[in-house]
Design a protein around this motif. Structure first.
Motif, PDB file in Angstrom:
ATOM      1  N   LEU A   6      34.548 -37.844  16.977  1.00 48.19           N
ATOM      2  CA  LEU A   6      33.352 -38.831  17.001  1.00 48.19           C
ATOM      3  C   LEU A   6      32.379 -38.768  18.124  1.00 48.19           C
ATOM      4  O   LEU A   6      31.590 -39.629  18.189  1.00 48.19           O
ATOM      5  N   THR A   7      32.762 -38.115  19.185  1.00 49.72           N
ATOM      6  CA  THR A   7      31.834 -38.009  20.272  1.00 49.72           C
ATOM      7  C   THR A   7      30.610 -37.628  19.802  1.00 49.72           C
ATOM      8  O   THR A   7      29.506 -38.150  20.195  1.00 49.72           O
ATOM      9  N   LEU A   8      30.265 -36.559  18.876  1.00 50.02           N
ATOM     10  CA  LEU A   8      29.200 -36.297  18.234  1.00 50.02           C
ATOM     11  C   LEU A   8      28.591 -37.669  17.393  1.00 50.02           C
ATOM     12  O   LEU A   8      27.202 -37.727  17.656  1.00 50.02           O
ATOM     13  N   ALA A   9      29.279 -38.295  16.755  1.00 54.85           N
ATOM     14  CA  ALA A   9      28.619 -39.458  16.112  1.00 54.85           C
ATOM     15  C   ALA A   9      28.238 -40.574  17.288  1.00 54.85           C
ATOM     16  O   ALA A   9      27.239 -41.180  16.936  1.00 54.85           O
ATOM     17  N   VAL A  10      28.971 -40.616  18.202  1.00 60.20           N
ATOM     18  CA  VAL A  10      28.431 -41.467  19.222  1.00 60.20           C
ATOM     19  C   VAL A  10      27.010 -41.275  19.669  1.00 60.20           C
ATOM     20  O   VAL A  10      26.297 -42.024  19.997  1.00 60.20           O
ATOM     21  N   VAL A  11      26.973 -39.810  20.009  1.00 57.62           N
ATOM     22  CA  VAL A  11      25.625 -39.327  20.746  1.00 57.62           C
ATOM     23  C   VAL A  11      24.285 -39.568  19.565  1.00 57.62           C
ATOM     24  O   VAL A  11      23.479 -39.913  19.830  1.00 57.62           O
ATOM     25  N   THR A  12      24.643 -39.222  18.445  1.00 59.88           N
ATOM     26  CA  THR A  12      23.567 -39.241  17.396  1.00 59.88           C
ATOM     27  C   THR A  12      23.435 -40.664  16.676  1.00 59.88           C
ATOM     28  O   THR A  12      22.258 -40.502  16.006  1.00 59.88           O
ATOM     29  N   TYR A  13      24.133 -41.458  17.045  1.00 60.13           N
ATOM     30  CA  TYR A  13      24.196 -42.875  16.069  1.00 60.13           C
ATOM     31  C   TYR A  13      22.938 -43.528  16.657  1.00 60.13           C
ATOM     32  O   TYR A  13      22.032 -43.911  15.643  1.00 60.13           O
ATOM     33  N   PRO A  14      22.273 -43.509  17.896  1.00 59.64           N
ATOM     34  CA  PRO A  14      20.982 -44.143  18.282  1.00 59.64           C
ATOM     35  C   PRO A  14      19.883 -43.422  17.544  1.00 59.64           C
ATOM     36  O   PRO A  14      18.694 -44.109  17.266  1.00 59.64           O
ATOM     37  N   LEU A  15      20.016 -42.105  17.264  1.00 60.01           N
ATOM     38  CA  LEU A  15      18.997 -41.284  16.736  1.00 60.01           C
ATOM     39  C   LEU A  15      18.819 -41.565  15.247  1.00 60.01           C
ATOM     40  O   LEU A  15      17.798 -41.471  14.647  1.00 60.01           O
ATOM     41  N   VAL A  16      19.992 -41.790  14.515  1.00 58.21           N
ATOM     42  CA  VAL A  16      19.960 -42.078  13.053  1.00 58.21           C
ATOM     43  C   VAL A  16      19.331 -43.627  13.113  1.00 58.21           C
ATOM     44  O   VAL A  16      18.464 -43.828  12.322  1.00 58.21           O
ATOM     45  N   ALA A  17      19.779 -44.572  13.988  1.00 57.34           N
ATOM     46  CA  ALA A  17      18.983 -45.803  13.961  1.00 57.34           C
ATOM     47  C   ALA A  17      17.625 -45.958  14.416  1.00 57.34           C
ATOM     48  O   ALA A  17      16.797 -46.485  13.539  1.00 57.34           O
ATOM     49  N   GLN A  18      17.044 -44.870  15.167  1.00 56.29           N
ATOM     50  CA  GLN A  18      15.821 -44.632  15.370  1.00 56.29           C
ATOM     51  C   GLN A  18      14.966 -44.094  14.037  1.00 56.29           C
ATOM     52  O   GLN A  18      13.795 -44.349  13.913  1.00 56.29           O
ATOM     53  N   ALA A  19      15.553 -43.329  13.537  1.00 60.30           N
ATOM     54  CA  ALA A  19      14.886 -42.567  12.548  1.00 60.30           C
ATOM     55  C   ALA A  19      14.709 -43.590  11.421  1.00 60.30           C
ATOM     56  O   ALA A  19      13.494 -43.547  10.589  1.00 60.30           O
ATOM     57  N   ILE A  20      15.501 -44.230  11.207  1.00 67.61           N
ATOM     58  CA  ILE A  20      15.555 -45.492   9.981  1.00 67.61           C
ATOM     59  C   ILE A  20      14.597 -46.712  10.242  1.00 67.61           C
ATOM     60  O   ILE A  20      13.557 -46.928   9.702  1.00 67.61           O
ATOM     61  N   ALA A  21      14.757 -46.979  11.760  1.00 63.89           N
ATOM     62  CA  ALA A  21      13.589 -47.948  12.324  1.00 63.89           C
ATOM     63  C   ALA A  21      12.208 -47.281  12.059  1.00 63.89           C
ATOM     64  O   ALA A  21      11.154 -48.111  11.714  1.00 63.89           O
ATOM     65  N   GLN A  22      11.920 -46.263  12.126  1.00 60.91           N
ATOM     66  CA  GLN A  22      10.568 -45.519  11.916  1.00 60.91           C
ATOM     67  C   GLN A  22      10.423 -45.120  10.381  1.00 60.91           C
ATOM     68  O   GLN A  22       9.380 -44.529  10.216  1.00 60.91           O
ATOM     69  N   GLY A  23      11.197 -45.402   9.680  1.00 56.29           N
ATOM     70  CA  GLY A  23      11.052 -45.113   8.270  1.00 56.29           C
ATOM     71  C   GLY A  23      11.391 -43.597   7.628  1.00 56.29           C
ATOM     72  O   GLY A  23      10.968 -43.210   6.715  1.00 56.29           O
ATOM     73  N   ASP A  24      11.930 -42.831   8.762  1.00 52.30           N
ATOM     74  CA  ASP A  24      11.964 -41.423   8.400  1.00 52.30           C
ATOM     75  C   ASP A  24      13.306 -41.150   7.948  1.00 52.30           C
ATOM     76  O   ASP A  24      14.555 -41.018   8.308  1.00 52.30           O
ATOM     77  N   MET A  25      13.555 -41.435   6.605  1.00 52.57           N
ATOM     78  CA  MET A  25      14.781 -41.606   5.827  1.00 52.57           C
ATOM     79  C   MET A  25      15.250 -40.168   5.614  1.00 52.57           C
ATOM     80  O   MET A  25      16.676 -39.967   5.793  1.00 52.57           O
ATOM     81  N   ARG A  26      14.263 -39.151   5.448  1.00 53.37           N
ATOM     82  CA  ARG A  26      14.985 -37.825   5.445  1.00 53.37           C
ATOM     83  C   ARG A  26      15.716 -37.459   6.599  1.00 53.37           C
ATOM     84  O   ARG A  26      16.617 -36.726   6.538  1.00 53.37           O
ATOM     85  N   ARG A  27      14.942 -37.538   7.961  1.00 52.39           N
ATOM     86  CA  ARG A  27      15.833 -37.084   9.155  1.00 52.39           C
ATOM     87  C   ARG A  27      17.076 -37.979   9.102  1.00 52.39           C
ATOM     88  O   ARG A  27      18.142 -37.127   9.628  1.00 52.39           O
ATOM     89  N   ALA A  28      17.093 -39.315   8.613  1.00 47.77           N
ATOM     90  CA  ALA A  28      18.393 -39.976   8.891  1.00 47.77           C
ATOM     91  C   ALA A  28      19.589 -39.295   8.066  1.00 47.77           C
ATOM     92  O   ALA A  28      20.557 -38.976   8.378  1.00 47.77           O
ATOM     93  N   ARG A  29      19.085 -38.856   6.644  1.00 44.99           N
ATOM     94  CA  ARG A  29      20.021 -38.779   5.645  1.00 44.99           C
ATOM     95  C   ARG A  29      20.517 -37.064   6.188  1.00 44.99           C
ATOM     96  O   ARG A  29      21.859 -36.709   6.202  1.00 44.99           O
ATOM     97  N   GLU A  30      19.741 -36.128   6.728  1.00 44.41           N
ATOM     98  CA  GLU A  30      20.284 -34.960   7.155  1.00 44.41           C
ATOM     99  C   GLU A  30      21.249 -35.038   8.425  1.00 44.41           C
ATOM    100  O   GLU A  30      22.206 -34.072   8.205  1.00 44.41           O
ATOM    101  N   ARG A  31      20.907 -35.966   9.179  1.00 43.61           N
ATOM    102  CA  ARG A  31      21.515 -36.128  10.332  1.00 43.61           C
ATOM    103  C   ARG A  31      22.798 -36.643  10.071  1.00 43.61           C
ATOM    104  O   ARG A  31      24.011 -35.991  10.498  1.00 43.61           O
ATOM    105  N   ILE A  32      23.083 -37.408   9.148  1.00 42.39           N
ATOM    106  CA  ILE A  32      24.250 -38.127   8.468  1.00 42.39           C
ATOM    107  C   ILE A  32      25.063 -37.160   7.916  1.00 42.39           C
ATOM    108  O   ILE A  32      26.293 -36.848   8.319  1.00 42.39           O
ATOM    109  N   GLU A  33      24.509 -36.271   7.142  1.00 43.10           N
ATOM    110  CA  GLU A  33      25.350 -35.229   6.218  1.00 43.10           C
ATOM    111  C   GLU A  33      25.919 -34.383   7.144  1.00 43.10           C
ATOM    112  O   GLU A  33      27.068 -33.786   7.031  1.00 43.10           O
TER     113      GLU A  33
END
Length: 555
Positions: free
Chosen positions: A319-346
């Protein structure tokens, strides 16, 4: 033009994560940009290294407990008191406060980057939320201190000496305040893409527990460990608060665009309640276990806890990886970039699963040798080793479920909106755990309780995975499940290989080393053959970046 602030020594912060200039009236600012791949690699490496150091200190702490106090009624009493720090860590550090606040701080930073600097959204958020949180946590800690006898009687009604557990609980109850403050500050730091201080949380806590046991263990017994938890919470909160203060000191101070009046994301009661209830349901598995184990012979709670602590280390590293990338997923969603958020989560779901499955395979193959190597000394006997190893193997069956639940939670709440689907999924898992424990504990003892844990968390993970596409970021569940088939098959083969490699050796160290190497070799080879999570392209990309000189590039 105002020059960019110099990053703090030793810190890992993406230089593009916060604005470095004050925007004049009428001008436009660019939104927060995505971090470079090299920054992500450095942040992940730093967080992983410090997490491993904290895990090592956690093992040293558990070895101190095993050596001085073994697995007895006294350690059972301590571990009942340890329920509060574990619950506070889950609600206020790992899952609760961090999950809630990272998206909120991310939106505040995005507003700052777009020119809203008067008043500064980040400082306004802190001024409006931190004092109320501190007062609420202080009142809750006082309630737990006063109600310690009632709490112990509810958690473990079968304890032979509840007075010892009450004394320890009154000391550990202070962590409700200190862990909460540490979690708040670490969430703000992670939203700023500053990972150094948050990664030291377990280091600070475990160091304090070890030092206190070493100094006072002979006179205070297990009470010294409870005092160490209290002091460790103070150390955690202090380190995080000082780091956040330094981070805020380099932020913008002068007003900028007066017409950028875009509202921030509110910190709603429903969002906080949804996350905290989910975390409480998740941690209630431990409460259910200890409730049923308190009726078993003395030492059962200790055996379960030692096994659980060893079994969770692959999950923590994954889960260390998820800890690092969680703010990036939140940022992508805040900017409306759902494709980047989806690829990051998958990709994250598959990668964390691979790490957890590799660790699970090694543990199942070498469980008796691992427990012997870590704990069998002093008051911890060979009988304790056999009981703990049997429980550990059963626990590990649910390790993938625990890891997926931790990663999926971030996917559901990365948009900073309340959703009750995860709470329902975790409630079903908790009910399954309780039902299986009630039936299996009289028949199979502590191993039956561990089986209930594994079954309940796996069921919750399946429900969360099933609802991922419709209740959060539109992730392709079928694609994720297909990608997980390869690592599961590789883990099965690697477990057999590790068992065969470890069997000829009688010395625990040699057995664990050879068995672990065999497990890792087979697992990694099969992942390469199956190209799990794009393993081949990732390795080629890493090798290309390592060979290429010059400044890092942004994606």
């Amino acid at each position: 033009m105002k020059p960019a602030p110099t990053p703090l020594p030793g810190d890992v912060r993406d230089p593009t994560s916060t604005p470095t200039e004050v925007t004049p009236p009428g001008a436009e600012t660019e939104p927060m940009s995505a971090p470079s791949g090299r920054f992500l690699a450095r942040a992940t490496l730093l967080t992983t290294a410090l997490s491993i150091a904290g895990a090592v200190l956690g093992l040293v702490r558990d070895q101190f407990l095993a050596h001085f106090f073994g697995a007895s009624g006294k350690t059972d009493a301590l571990l009942v008191a340890w329920t509060l720090p574990e619950l506070a860590g889950t609600l206020l550090n790992e899952d609760g406060t961090v999950i809630v606040l990272v998206p909120v701080f991310t939106v505040a930073l995005a507003r700052r980057a777009r020119g809203v600097l008067s008043p500064d959204p980040v400082r306004t958020l802190i001024a409006s939320s931190l004092p109320r949180l501190g007062l609420g946590l202080a009142a809750l800690a006082a309630v737990f201190v006063a109600g310690a006898p009632l709490l112990v009687s509810v958690l473990a009604p079968g304890l032979p000496d509840p007075s010892l557990a009450v004394d320890c609980t009154r000391m550990t109850a202070t962590c409700v305040l200190t862990f909460g403050l540490a979690g708040y500050c670490s969430a703000a730091l992670r939203a700023h893409r500053s990972y150094l201080a948050p990664a030291t949380i377990s280091l600070a806590s475990n160091s304090a527990v070890i030092a206190t046991m070493a100094v006072l263990g002979g006179r205070w017994g297990v009470r010294s460990a409870a005092l160490g938890v209290a002091l460790g919470g103070c150390a955690m909160a202090t380190v995080q608060a000082l780091a956040l203060r330094r981070t805020l000191a380099v932020g913008p101070r002068r007003p900028a665009s007066g017409n950028a009046a875009e509202g921030g994301r509110p910190l709603t009661f429903s969002l906080v309640a949804a996350v905290l209830l989910f975390s409480l349901c998740r941690h209630s598995q431990v409460l259910v276990e200890r409730y049923f184990a308190s009726a078993l012979p003395s030492g059962a709670i200790s055996h379960l806890t030692y096994a659980q602590k060893v079994g969770q280390y692959p999950m923590v590293l994954a889960l260390t990886l998820a800890v690092v990338t969680y703010p990036l997923v939140a940022q992508a969603i805040a900017q409306g970039d759902m494709r980047r958020a989806r690829e990051r989560i998958e990709r994250d779901l598959v990668l964390v699963s691979c790490i957890a499955l590799l660790g699970a395979a090694a543990i199942v193959a070498c469980a008796p040798q691992i427990v012997h190597l870590l704990f069998q000394r002093g008051a911890f006997t060979a009988k304790d080793t056999g009981a703990t190893a049997a429980i550990l193997r059963v626990y590990t069956v649910g390790l993938l479920g625990h890891t997926l639940v931790g990663a999926l939670l971030r996917s559901y709440f990365s948009a900073g909106r309340a959703t009750w689907y995860p709470v329902g999924a975790m409630a079903v898992g908790m009910a399954a755990t309780a039902g299986i424990d009630a039936w299996s504990a009289p028949h199979w003892g502590a191993c039956g309780i561990a089986a209930g844990n594994a079954a309940g968390i796996t069921l919750a993970a399946l429900i969360l995975l099933r609802g991922l596409g419709s209740h959060s970021v539109p992730v392709s569940v079928r694609h994720v499940v297909t990608q997980l088939a390869g690592p599961l098959a590789a883990a099965g083969c690697a477990t057999g290989a590790g068992f065969v490699c470890a069997r000829p050796f009688t010395a625990p160290l040699a057995s664990v080393a050879v068995g672990g190497a065999g497990t890792a070799a087979v697992f990694l080879l099969l992942c390469w053959v199956l190209d799990t999570a794009g393993a081949r392209s990732l390795i080629r990309s890493a090798a290309f970046r390592a060979r290429r000189p010059g400044p890092e590039s942004r994606p």
